[in-house]
Design a protein around this motif. Structure first.
Motif: not given
Length: 530
Positions: A445-466
Protein backbone atom coordinates in the motif's frame (compact mmCIF):
# COMPACT_ATOMS: atom_id res chain seq x y z
CA UNK A 1 41.54 -10.42 4.45
CA UNK A 2 43.80 -7.69 5.82
CA UNK A 3 45.82 -10.30 7.71
CA UNK A 4 48.23 -12.72 6.00
CA UNK A 5 47.06 -16.22 5.05
CA UNK A 6 49.20 -19.37 5.07
CA UNK A 7 49.33 -21.52 1.94
CA UNK A 8 47.42 -24.78 2.20
CA UNK A 9 49.38 -28.07 2.46
CA UNK A 10 49.05 -30.76 -0.20
CA UNK A 11 45.68 -32.59 -0.15
CA UNK A 12 44.25 -30.11 2.35
CA UNK A 13 40.60 -30.05 3.39
CA UNK A 14 38.68 -26.75 3.37
CA UNK A 15 35.15 -25.77 4.41
CA UNK A 16 33.47 -22.69 2.90
CA UNK A 17 30.43 -21.39 4.78
CA UNK A 18 27.81 -19.62 2.66
CA UNK A 19 27.04 -20.06 -1.05
CA UNK A 20 26.29 -16.49 -2.07
CA UNK A 21 28.61 -15.18 -4.78
CA UNK A 22 31.35 -14.64 -2.17
CA UNK A 23 31.38 -18.32 -1.18
CA UNK A 24 30.72 -19.68 -4.67
CA UNK A 25 33.51 -17.72 -6.33
CA UNK A 26 36.04 -18.30 -3.55
CA UNK A 27 35.32 -22.02 -3.98
CA UNK A 28 35.55 -21.72 -7.77
CA UNK A 29 38.91 -19.91 -7.69
CA UNK A 30 40.46 -22.16 -5.03
CA UNK A 31 39.06 -25.33 -6.61
CA UNK A 32 40.63 -24.41 -9.97
CA UNK A 33 43.96 -23.32 -8.48
CA UNK A 34 44.32 -26.35 -6.21
CA UNK A 35 42.71 -29.52 -7.65
CA UNK A 36 44.32 -31.49 -4.80
CA UNK A 37 42.34 -29.61 -2.14
CA UNK A 38 38.94 -31.00 -1.07
CA UNK A 39 36.42 -28.18 -0.58
CA UNK A 40 33.12 -28.57 1.28
CA UNK A 41 30.75 -25.70 0.38
CA UNK A 42 28.09 -25.43 3.12
CA UNK A 43 24.77 -23.63 2.60
CA UNK A 44 21.89 -23.40 5.08
CA UNK A 45 19.32 -22.93 2.27
CA UNK A 46 18.47 -25.38 -0.51
CA UNK A 47 19.33 -22.79 -3.16
CA UNK A 48 22.65 -21.09 -3.84
CA UNK A 49 23.27 -17.50 -4.92
CA UNK A 50 22.58 -15.69 -1.64
CA UNK A 51 20.83 -12.35 -2.07
CA UNK A 52 20.95 -12.55 -5.87
CA UNK A 53 17.53 -13.87 -6.86
CA UNK A 54 15.93 -13.71 -10.31
CA UNK A 55 12.43 -15.09 -9.80
CA UNK A 56 10.78 -16.76 -12.79
CA UNK A 57 7.04 -16.59 -12.20
CA UNK A 58 3.71 -15.95 -13.96
CA UNK A 59 1.70 -12.74 -14.16
CA UNK A 60 -2.07 -12.40 -13.72
CA UNK A 61 -2.56 -13.63 -17.30
CA UNK A 62 -0.44 -16.72 -16.60
CA UNK A 63 2.31 -15.33 -18.85
CA UNK A 64 5.97 -15.82 -17.80
CA UNK A 65 7.77 -12.89 -16.16
CA UNK A 66 11.14 -12.58 -14.43
CA UNK A 67 11.37 -10.41 -11.32
CA UNK A 68 14.72 -9.36 -9.84
CA UNK A 69 14.52 -9.62 -6.05
CA UNK A 70 18.08 -8.55 -5.40
CA UNK A 71 20.90 -6.95 -7.41
CA UNK A 72 20.31 -6.76 -11.17
CA UNK A 73 23.24 -4.83 -12.68
CA UNK A 74 27.02 -4.68 -12.33
CA UNK A 75 29.42 -1.75 -12.60
CA UNK A 76 31.40 -1.81 -15.83
CA UNK A 77 34.33 0.02 -14.21
CA UNK A 78 35.23 -2.72 -11.74
CA UNK A 79 37.87 -5.44 -11.53
CA UNK A 80 35.26 -7.77 -10.07
CA UNK A 81 33.06 -7.32 -13.14
CA UNK A 82 36.02 -8.26 -15.35
CA UNK A 83 36.37 -11.45 -13.29
CA UNK A 84 32.66 -12.21 -13.72
CA UNK A 85 32.68 -11.72 -17.48
CA UNK A 86 35.93 -13.65 -17.91
CA UNK A 87 34.50 -16.51 -15.84
CA UNK A 88 31.42 -16.57 -18.08
CA UNK A 89 33.77 -16.69 -21.10
CA UNK A 90 35.54 -19.68 -19.54
CA UNK A 91 32.13 -21.33 -19.10
CA UNK A 92 31.29 -20.52 -22.74
CA UNK A 93 28.37 -18.35 -21.62
CA UNK A 94 29.57 -14.92 -22.75
CA UNK A 95 26.54 -14.50 -25.03
CA UNK A 96 24.31 -13.83 -21.99
CA UNK A 97 26.30 -10.70 -21.00
CA UNK A 98 24.40 -7.48 -21.74
CA UNK A 99 25.54 -3.88 -21.48
CA UNK A 100 24.05 -0.41 -21.18
CA UNK A 101 25.76 2.40 -23.06
CA UNK A 102 26.52 5.76 -21.47
CA UNK A 103 23.90 7.52 -23.62
CA UNK A 104 21.13 4.98 -23.01
CA UNK A 105 17.87 5.95 -21.27
CA UNK A 106 18.68 3.58 -18.40
CA UNK A 107 21.81 5.60 -17.56
CA UNK A 108 19.67 8.58 -16.53
CA UNK A 109 19.15 8.81 -12.77
CA UNK A 110 16.73 10.79 -10.63
CA UNK A 111 16.38 12.00 -7.05
CA UNK A 112 13.15 12.73 -5.22
CA UNK A 113 13.03 16.39 -4.27
CA UNK A 114 11.28 17.95 -1.21
CA UNK A 115 8.21 18.66 -3.36
CA UNK A 116 7.75 14.96 -4.24
CA UNK A 117 8.94 15.58 -7.81
CA UNK A 118 11.75 13.77 -9.62
CA UNK A 119 14.86 15.80 -10.41
CA UNK A 120 17.33 14.40 -12.93
CA UNK A 121 20.91 13.97 -11.78
CA UNK A 122 22.89 16.25 -14.14
CA UNK A 123 24.34 14.67 -17.27
CA UNK A 124 24.52 17.80 -19.46
CA UNK A 125 24.81 21.58 -19.03
CA UNK A 126 21.03 21.93 -19.39
CA UNK A 127 20.21 19.35 -16.72
CA UNK A 128 22.93 20.84 -14.46
CA UNK A 129 21.25 24.26 -14.59
CA UNK A 130 17.87 22.66 -13.96
CA UNK A 131 19.24 20.74 -10.98
CA UNK A 132 20.87 23.84 -9.48
CA UNK A 133 17.50 25.61 -9.64
CA UNK A 134 15.86 22.73 -7.76
CA UNK A 135 15.83 22.73 -3.91
CA UNK A 136 18.18 19.74 -4.11
CA UNK A 137 20.85 21.97 -5.67
CA UNK A 138 21.02 24.29 -2.67
CA UNK A 139 24.56 24.75 -1.36
CA UNK A 140 26.22 22.95 -4.29
CA UNK A 141 28.01 25.90 -5.88
CA UNK A 142 29.18 27.51 -2.64
CA UNK A 143 30.05 24.10 -1.24
CA UNK A 144 32.35 23.14 -4.10
CA UNK A 145 33.88 26.59 -4.53
CA UNK A 146 34.69 26.86 -0.83
CA UNK A 147 35.92 23.27 -0.33
CA UNK A 148 39.61 23.85 -1.27
CA UNK A 149 39.87 26.67 1.27
CA UNK A 150 38.45 24.80 4.25
CA UNK A 151 40.88 23.59 6.88
CA UNK A 152 41.83 19.93 7.11
CA UNK A 153 40.84 18.11 10.31
CA UNK A 154 42.88 18.60 13.48
CA UNK A 155 43.31 14.81 13.71
CA UNK A 156 43.96 13.56 10.14
CA UNK A 157 42.87 9.98 9.46
CA UNK A 158 40.43 9.82 12.38
CA UNK A 159 37.13 8.28 11.37
CA UNK A 160 33.84 10.18 11.53
CA UNK A 161 30.33 9.92 10.14
CA UNK A 162 29.72 10.58 6.45
CA UNK A 163 27.41 13.50 7.29
CA UNK A 164 30.05 15.07 9.54
CA UNK A 165 32.76 14.62 6.90
CA UNK A 166 30.66 16.13 4.09
CA UNK A 167 29.51 19.03 6.27
CA UNK A 168 33.14 19.85 7.19
CA UNK A 169 34.35 19.76 3.62
CA UNK A 170 31.42 21.51 1.92
CA UNK A 171 30.33 23.90 4.66
CA UNK A 172 26.72 22.76 5.22
CA UNK A 173 24.35 19.80 5.52
CA UNK A 174 22.77 20.45 2.12
CA UNK A 175 24.94 18.17 -0.06
CA UNK A 176 24.73 15.36 2.47
CA UNK A 177 20.98 15.57 3.10
CA UNK A 178 19.95 16.36 -0.49
CA UNK A 179 22.24 14.11 -2.52
CA UNK A 180 24.63 11.79 -0.71
CA UNK A 181 22.00 10.44 1.69
CA UNK A 182 20.04 9.21 -1.35
CA UNK A 183 23.09 7.41 -2.77
CA UNK A 184 23.65 5.71 0.58
CA UNK A 185 20.00 4.66 0.70
CA UNK A 186 20.50 2.95 -2.64
CA UNK A 187 23.77 1.20 -1.79
CA UNK A 188 23.60 0.51 1.95
CA UNK A 189 20.00 1.19 3.02
CA UNK A 190 21.52 3.22 5.83
CA UNK A 191 21.74 6.73 7.30
CA UNK A 192 24.78 8.92 6.58
CA UNK A 193 24.61 10.20 10.19
CA UNK A 194 25.74 6.76 11.39
CA UNK A 195 28.01 5.57 8.60
CA UNK A 196 31.79 5.52 8.57
CA UNK A 197 33.36 8.03 6.19
CA UNK A 198 36.65 6.15 6.26
CA UNK A 199 34.91 2.97 5.12
CA UNK A 200 32.24 4.14 2.70
CA UNK A 201 33.72 7.26 1.05
CA UNK A 202 37.29 6.04 1.33
CA UNK A 203 38.57 7.76 -1.80
CA UNK A 204 37.33 11.19 -0.65
CA UNK A 205 38.55 10.53 2.89
CA UNK A 206 42.03 9.59 1.64
CA UNK A 207 42.22 12.64 -0.65
CA UNK A 208 41.57 14.94 2.30
CA UNK A 209 44.09 13.08 4.46
CA UNK A 210 46.79 13.33 1.79
CA UNK A 211 46.12 16.75 0.25
CA UNK A 212 44.07 18.57 2.89
CA UNK A 213 41.20 19.02 0.42
CA UNK A 214 39.06 16.79 -1.79
CA UNK A 215 39.18 19.17 -4.77
CA UNK A 216 42.94 19.72 -4.45
CA UNK A 217 43.31 15.97 -4.20
CA UNK A 218 41.36 15.36 -7.42
CA UNK A 219 43.49 17.95 -9.22
CA UNK A 220 46.81 16.60 -7.95
CA UNK A 221 46.04 12.90 -8.29
CA UNK A 222 44.97 12.82 -11.92
CA UNK A 223 45.79 9.38 -13.22
CA UNK A 224 48.30 8.73 -15.95
CA UNK A 225 46.39 8.50 -19.28
CA UNK A 226 48.30 5.29 -20.03
CA UNK A 227 47.17 3.77 -16.73
CA UNK A 228 43.79 2.67 -18.07
CA UNK A 229 45.57 0.47 -20.62
CA UNK A 230 47.40 -1.39 -17.84
CA UNK A 231 46.02 -4.22 -15.75
CA UNK A 232 45.38 -3.44 -12.10
CA UNK A 233 47.36 -5.33 -9.48
CA UNK A 234 44.37 -7.62 -8.84
CA UNK A 235 43.90 -8.47 -12.52
CA UNK A 236 47.65 -8.96 -12.93
CA UNK A 237 47.57 -11.48 -10.06
CA UNK A 238 44.58 -13.19 -11.69
CA UNK A 239 46.32 -13.29 -15.07
CA UNK A 240 49.41 -14.97 -13.60
CA UNK A 241 47.56 -17.35 -11.28
CA UNK A 242 45.25 -18.66 -14.02
CA UNK A 243 47.71 -18.29 -16.90
CA UNK A 244 45.42 -15.90 -18.78
CA UNK A 245 46.35 -14.16 -22.02
CA UNK A 246 47.43 -10.70 -20.85
CA UNK A 247 46.39 -8.90 -24.05
CA UNK A 248 42.94 -10.49 -24.01
CA UNK A 249 42.40 -9.57 -20.36
CA UNK A 250 43.52 -5.98 -21.01
CA UNK A 251 41.15 -5.82 -23.95
CA UNK A 252 38.23 -7.07 -21.87
CA UNK A 253 38.99 -4.62 -19.05
CA UNK A 254 39.22 -1.72 -21.52
CA UNK A 255 35.97 -2.78 -23.22
CA UNK A 256 34.02 -2.95 -19.95
CA UNK A 257 35.22 0.51 -18.89
CA UNK A 258 33.07 1.94 -21.71
CA UNK A 259 29.84 0.77 -20.11
CA UNK A 260 28.34 2.14 -16.89
CA UNK A 261 26.30 -1.01 -16.32
CA UNK A 262 26.13 -4.66 -17.29
CA UNK A 263 23.48 -7.31 -16.79
CA UNK A 264 22.74 -10.90 -17.79
CA UNK A 265 20.09 -12.26 -20.11
CA UNK A 266 17.73 -14.25 -17.90
CA UNK A 267 18.60 -12.23 -14.79
CA UNK A 268 21.68 -11.76 -12.63
CA UNK A 269 21.09 -15.09 -10.87
CA UNK A 270 22.27 -16.75 -14.07
CA UNK A 271 25.82 -16.10 -12.86
CA UNK A 272 25.69 -17.99 -9.52
CA UNK A 273 23.58 -20.65 -11.24
CA UNK A 274 26.23 -21.26 -13.91
CA UNK A 275 29.07 -21.18 -11.36
CA UNK A 276 27.24 -23.79 -9.26
CA UNK A 277 26.84 -25.99 -12.35
CA UNK A 278 30.57 -25.67 -12.96
CA UNK A 279 31.37 -26.57 -9.33
CA UNK A 280 29.17 -29.66 -9.63
CA UNK A 281 31.63 -30.90 -12.26
CA UNK A 282 34.72 -30.39 -10.08
CA UNK A 283 35.60 -33.65 -8.36
CA UNK A 284 37.27 -31.83 -5.45
CA UNK A 285 34.16 -29.77 -4.52
CA UNK A 286 31.32 -31.10 -2.37
CA UNK A 287 28.17 -28.98 -1.95
CA UNK A 288 26.26 -29.47 1.31
CA UNK A 289 22.91 -27.63 1.18
CA UNK A 290 20.13 -27.34 3.75
CA UNK A 291 22.62 -27.56 6.65
CA UNK A 292 23.45 -24.78 9.10
CA UNK A 293 26.86 -24.45 10.69
CA UNK A 294 26.38 -24.71 14.45
CA UNK A 295 29.98 -24.32 15.62
CA UNK A 296 33.58 -24.27 14.41
CA UNK A 297 35.76 -26.17 16.88
CA UNK A 298 39.50 -26.38 17.28
CA UNK A 299 41.05 -29.74 18.03
CA UNK A 300 44.67 -30.45 18.75
CA UNK A 301 47.03 -28.98 16.17
CA UNK A 302 47.43 -32.24 14.26
CA UNK A 303 43.65 -32.79 14.28
CA UNK A 304 42.78 -29.50 12.55
CA UNK A 305 39.39 -27.82 12.70
CA UNK A 306 35.96 -29.40 12.79
CA UNK A 307 32.63 -27.93 11.70
CA UNK A 308 29.50 -29.07 13.49
CA UNK A 309 26.39 -29.09 11.27
CA UNK A 310 22.72 -28.74 12.19
CA UNK A 311 21.64 -32.29 11.41
CA UNK A 312 24.19 -33.92 13.67
CA UNK A 313 26.95 -34.32 11.09
CA UNK A 314 30.47 -32.94 11.47
CA UNK A 315 33.31 -32.23 9.09
CA UNK A 316 36.64 -33.03 10.70
CA UNK A 317 40.34 -32.68 9.94
CA UNK A 318 39.90 -29.35 8.18
CA UNK A 319 42.97 -27.25 7.35
CA UNK A 320 40.99 -24.08 6.72
CA UNK A 321 37.49 -22.62 7.13
CA UNK A 322 36.27 -19.68 5.05
CA UNK A 323 33.33 -17.67 6.47
CA UNK A 324 31.31 -15.49 4.07
CA UNK A 325 28.05 -14.56 5.93
CA UNK A 326 27.55 -11.15 7.59
CA UNK A 327 29.43 -10.66 10.89
CA UNK A 328 26.33 -11.13 13.07
CA UNK A 329 25.57 -14.48 11.38
CA UNK A 330 29.18 -15.58 11.90
CA UNK A 331 29.04 -14.81 15.63
CA UNK A 332 27.26 -17.98 16.89
CA UNK A 333 29.60 -20.19 14.82
CA UNK A 334 32.72 -19.03 16.70
CA UNK A 335 33.77 -21.12 19.71
CA UNK A 336 35.87 -18.27 21.14
CA UNK A 337 33.44 -16.38 23.40
CA UNK A 338 35.16 -12.97 23.27
CA UNK A 339 35.57 -13.13 19.51
CA UNK A 340 31.93 -14.18 19.08
CA UNK A 341 30.88 -11.06 21.01
CA UNK A 342 32.97 -8.90 18.68
CA UNK A 343 31.28 -10.33 15.57
CA UNK A 344 27.86 -9.81 17.19
CA UNK A 345 28.54 -6.07 17.57
CA UNK A 346 27.99 -5.46 13.84
CA UNK A 347 24.28 -5.21 13.13
CA UNK A 348 22.71 -5.47 9.69
CA UNK A 349 19.86 -3.78 7.84
CA UNK A 350 16.89 -5.57 6.30
CA UNK A 351 15.59 -4.40 2.94
CA UNK A 352 11.97 -4.78 1.84
CA UNK A 353 11.60 -5.34 -1.90
CA UNK A 354 8.32 -4.83 -3.75
CA UNK A 355 8.05 -5.81 -7.42
CA UNK A 356 5.35 -4.39 -9.70
CA UNK A 357 4.60 -5.70 -13.20
CA UNK A 358 2.00 -4.37 -15.63
CA UNK A 359 1.90 -6.01 -19.08
CA UNK A 360 1.11 -4.29 -22.38
CA UNK A 361 1.53 -0.74 -21.09
CA UNK A 362 4.41 1.59 -20.23
CA UNK A 363 3.06 3.47 -17.21
CA UNK A 364 6.30 5.41 -16.61
CA UNK A 365 6.16 8.86 -18.20
CA UNK A 366 8.76 9.17 -20.96
CA UNK A 367 10.42 12.15 -19.24
CA UNK A 368 11.23 9.87 -16.29
CA UNK A 369 12.68 6.99 -18.29
CA UNK A 370 15.93 6.09 -16.54
CA UNK A 371 17.50 3.68 -14.08
CA UNK A 372 15.12 4.87 -11.36
CA UNK A 373 15.13 7.30 -8.47
CA UNK A 374 16.49 7.47 -4.92
CA UNK A 375 15.05 9.24 -1.91
CA UNK A 376 17.29 11.62 0.08
CA UNK A 377 16.77 12.59 3.71
CA UNK A 378 15.37 15.95 2.64
CA UNK A 379 12.36 14.41 0.85
CA UNK A 380 9.06 14.05 2.75
CA UNK A 381 8.89 10.29 2.18
CA UNK A 382 6.46 9.14 4.93
CA UNK A 383 6.57 5.64 3.41
CA UNK A 384 10.23 5.13 4.31
CA UNK A 385 11.08 4.52 0.66
CA UNK A 386 14.77 4.10 -0.20
CA UNK A 387 14.38 4.16 -3.95
CA UNK A 388 12.66 2.69 -7.01
CA UNK A 389 14.35 0.87 -9.89
CA UNK A 390 12.79 1.01 -13.36
CA UNK A 391 13.45 -2.56 -14.49
CA UNK A 392 11.49 -2.27 -17.73
CA UNK A 393 13.57 0.74 -18.86
CA UNK A 394 16.79 -1.09 -17.94
CA UNK A 395 15.75 -4.24 -19.81
CA UNK A 396 14.83 -2.29 -22.95
CA UNK A 397 18.21 -0.52 -22.83
CA UNK A 398 20.25 -3.74 -22.72
CA UNK A 399 22.38 -4.66 -25.74
CA UNK A 400 24.58 -7.76 -26.11
CA UNK A 401 28.15 -7.00 -25.02
CA UNK A 402 29.71 -9.30 -27.60
CA UNK A 403 27.86 -8.10 -30.70
CA UNK A 404 29.57 -10.43 -33.13
CA UNK A 405 28.48 -13.49 -31.15
CA UNK A 406 24.75 -12.81 -30.96
CA UNK A 407 23.91 -9.73 -32.97
CA UNK A 408 20.16 -10.43 -32.85
CA UNK A 409 19.97 -11.04 -29.10
CA UNK A 410 16.96 -9.19 -27.68
CA UNK A 411 14.82 -9.39 -24.59
CA UNK A 412 12.01 -11.93 -24.95
CA UNK A 413 9.72 -9.62 -22.98
CA UNK A 414 7.10 -7.58 -24.88
CA UNK A 415 8.10 -4.03 -25.80
CA UNK A 416 5.24 -2.36 -23.92
CA UNK A 417 5.24 -3.24 -20.23
CA UNK A 418 6.04 -1.71 -16.85
CA UNK A 419 8.32 -3.39 -14.35
CA UNK A 420 9.46 -1.65 -11.16
CA UNK A 421 11.22 -2.64 -7.95
CA UNK A 422 10.69 -0.49 -4.86
CA UNK A 423 13.20 -0.69 -2.00
CA UNK A 424 12.07 0.18 1.52
CA UNK A 425 13.19 -0.41 5.08
CA UNK A 426 16.87 -0.35 5.92
CA UNK A 427 17.57 2.10 8.74
CA UNK A 428 13.94 3.24 8.68
CA UNK A 429 13.04 -0.06 10.39
CA UNK A 430 15.42 0.63 13.28
CA UNK A 431 13.76 3.57 15.00
CA UNK A 432 12.85 1.41 17.98
CA UNK A 433 15.03 -0.84 20.12
CA UNK A 434 14.38 -3.74 17.77
CA UNK A 435 13.72 -3.97 14.05
CA UNK A 436 10.05 -3.81 13.07
CA UNK A 437 9.06 -5.20 9.65
CA UNK A 438 5.62 -4.08 8.40
CA UNK A 439 3.22 -6.54 6.78
CA UNK A 440 3.11 -7.26 3.05
CA UNK A 441 -0.25 -5.48 2.77
CA UNK A 442 0.98 -2.28 4.46
CA UNK A 443 4.23 -2.25 2.48
CA UNK A 444 2.55 -2.68 -0.92
CA UNK A 445 0.00 0.00 0.00
CA UNK A 446 2.88 2.38 0.83
CA UNK A 447 4.51 1.64 -2.53
CA UNK A 448 1.25 2.26 -4.39
CA UNK A 449 0.95 5.64 -2.68
CA UNK A 450 4.56 6.47 -3.62
CA UNK A 451 4.23 5.46 -7.28
CA UNK A 452 0.99 7.38 -7.62
CA UNK A 453 2.46 10.52 -6.01
CA UNK A 454 5.96 10.47 -7.50
CA UNK A 455 5.33 9.05 -10.99
CA UNK A 456 1.64 9.72 -11.54
CA UNK A 457 0.84 6.04 -12.16
CA UNK A 458 -2.94 5.74 -11.98
CA UNK A 459 -4.74 3.81 -9.27
CA UNK A 460 -6.29 1.62 -11.97
CA UNK A 461 -2.91 0.62 -13.41
CA UNK A 462 -1.62 -0.09 -9.92
CA UNK A 463 -4.62 -2.35 -9.28
CA UNK A 464 -4.30 -4.10 -12.66
CA UNK A 465 -0.63 -4.97 -12.15
CA UNK A 466 1.00 -7.93 -10.42
CA UNK A 467 2.73 -7.44 -7.05
CA UNK A 468 5.41 -9.44 -5.24
CA UNK A 469 6.90 -8.83 -1.80
CA UNK A 470 10.09 -10.16 -0.25
CA UNK A 471 12.19 -9.38 2.81
CA UNK A 472 15.98 -9.53 2.49
CA UNK A 473 16.47 -10.06 6.20
CA UNK A 474 19.65 -8.62 7.76
CA UNK A 475 21.30 -8.56 4.35
CA UNK A 476 23.48 -5.42 4.57
CA UNK A 477 26.08 -4.95 7.34
CA UNK A 478 25.97 -1.55 9.03
CA UNK A 479 29.31 0.16 8.42
CA UNK A 480 29.23 2.42 11.45
CA UNK A 481 31.97 4.88 12.48
CA UNK A 482 35.10 2.96 13.45
CA UNK A 483 34.31 -0.04 11.23
CA UNK A 484 37.80 -0.31 9.71
CA UNK A 485 39.42 -0.35 13.15
CA UNK A 486 36.92 -3.01 14.25
CA UNK A 487 37.68 -5.15 11.18
CA UNK A 488 41.45 -4.92 11.66
CA UNK A 489 41.12 -5.87 15.33
CA UNK A 490 38.75 -8.79 14.67
CA UNK A 491 40.89 -10.22 11.90
CA UNK A 492 43.95 -9.97 14.11
CA UNK A 493 42.17 -11.77 16.96
CA UNK A 494 40.86 -14.36 14.51
CA UNK A 495 44.43 -15.03 13.38
CA UNK A 496 45.58 -15.51 16.97
CA UNK A 497 42.65 -17.65 18.07
CA UNK A 498 42.68 -20.00 15.06
CA UNK A 499 46.36 -19.72 14.08
CA UNK A 500 45.54 -18.54 10.58
CA UNK A 501 43.19 -21.42 9.77
CA UNK A 502 40.00 -19.32 9.59
CA UNK A 503 39.41 -16.46 7.15
CA UNK A 504 36.47 -14.16 6.49
CA UNK A 505 35.00 -12.72 3.29
CA UNK A 506 31.73 -11.44 1.91
CA UNK A 507 30.13 -7.99 2.21
CA UNK A 508 31.31 -7.38 5.76
CA UNK A 509 34.99 -7.76 4.89
CA UNK A 510 35.46 -6.83 1.22
CA UNK A 511 36.48 -3.31 0.16
CA UNK A 512 32.89 -2.61 -0.90
CA UNK A 513 29.43 -4.17 -0.55
CA UNK A 514 28.78 -4.89 -4.23
CA UNK A 515 28.83 -8.22 -6.06
CA UNK A 516 32.10 -7.37 -7.90
CA UNK A 517 33.76 -6.31 -4.61
CA UNK A 518 33.16 -9.60 -2.79
CA UNK A 519 34.31 -11.58 -5.83
CA UNK A 520 37.55 -9.60 -6.05
CA UNK A 521 38.10 -10.18 -2.32
CA UNK A 522 37.56 -13.93 -2.75
CA UNK A 523 40.09 -14.08 -5.57
CA UNK A 524 42.77 -12.33 -3.51
CA UNK A 525 42.40 -14.72 -0.59
CA UNK A 526 42.13 -17.83 -2.78
CA UNK A 527 45.46 -16.89 -4.42
CA UNK A 528 47.06 -16.40 -0.98
CA UNK A 529 45.90 -19.83 0.18
CA UNK A 530 46.79 -21.58 -3.09
Amino acid sequence: MLSPLTKLPTNAKVAVVGSGVAGLMFTYFLGKLRPDVTIHLIESQKRTGGWIKSLDTKDKNNEPVMLEQGPRTLRGVSDGTVLIVDTLKDLNQQSIVQCISANAEANRKFLLDPNDKLAQVPNSPATAIEFLCNPLGKGLITGFLGEPFRRPPSHPGQDESVSSFIKRRFGSDYIGNNILSAVFHGIYGDDIDNMSAKRTVRKLFDLETKYGSIMKGFYNSKSDPNEKHQLSQLLSDYQRAFNKDEAELKGLSTKLHKYPMLGLKGGLEMFPHLVRQSLNKLSNVNLISGEKVIKINQGKEQEGLSVQLSQGKSLTGLNHVRLTPTPARISPMIDNEQLAKEFAKIKANSILLVNFYLPKKDAIARKYHGFGYLCPKSSKNPQGLLGVIFDSVIERSFQPLFQNMDANQKSSSPEQYTKLTAMLGGHYLNHHSSETVPSQELTIRAVKDSLNTHLGISSQDLEDGMWAFTVAEKCLPRFSVGYDAWQASVEQELQKAYKGTVSVGGMGFAKGPGVPDVIADGLQDAIKLA
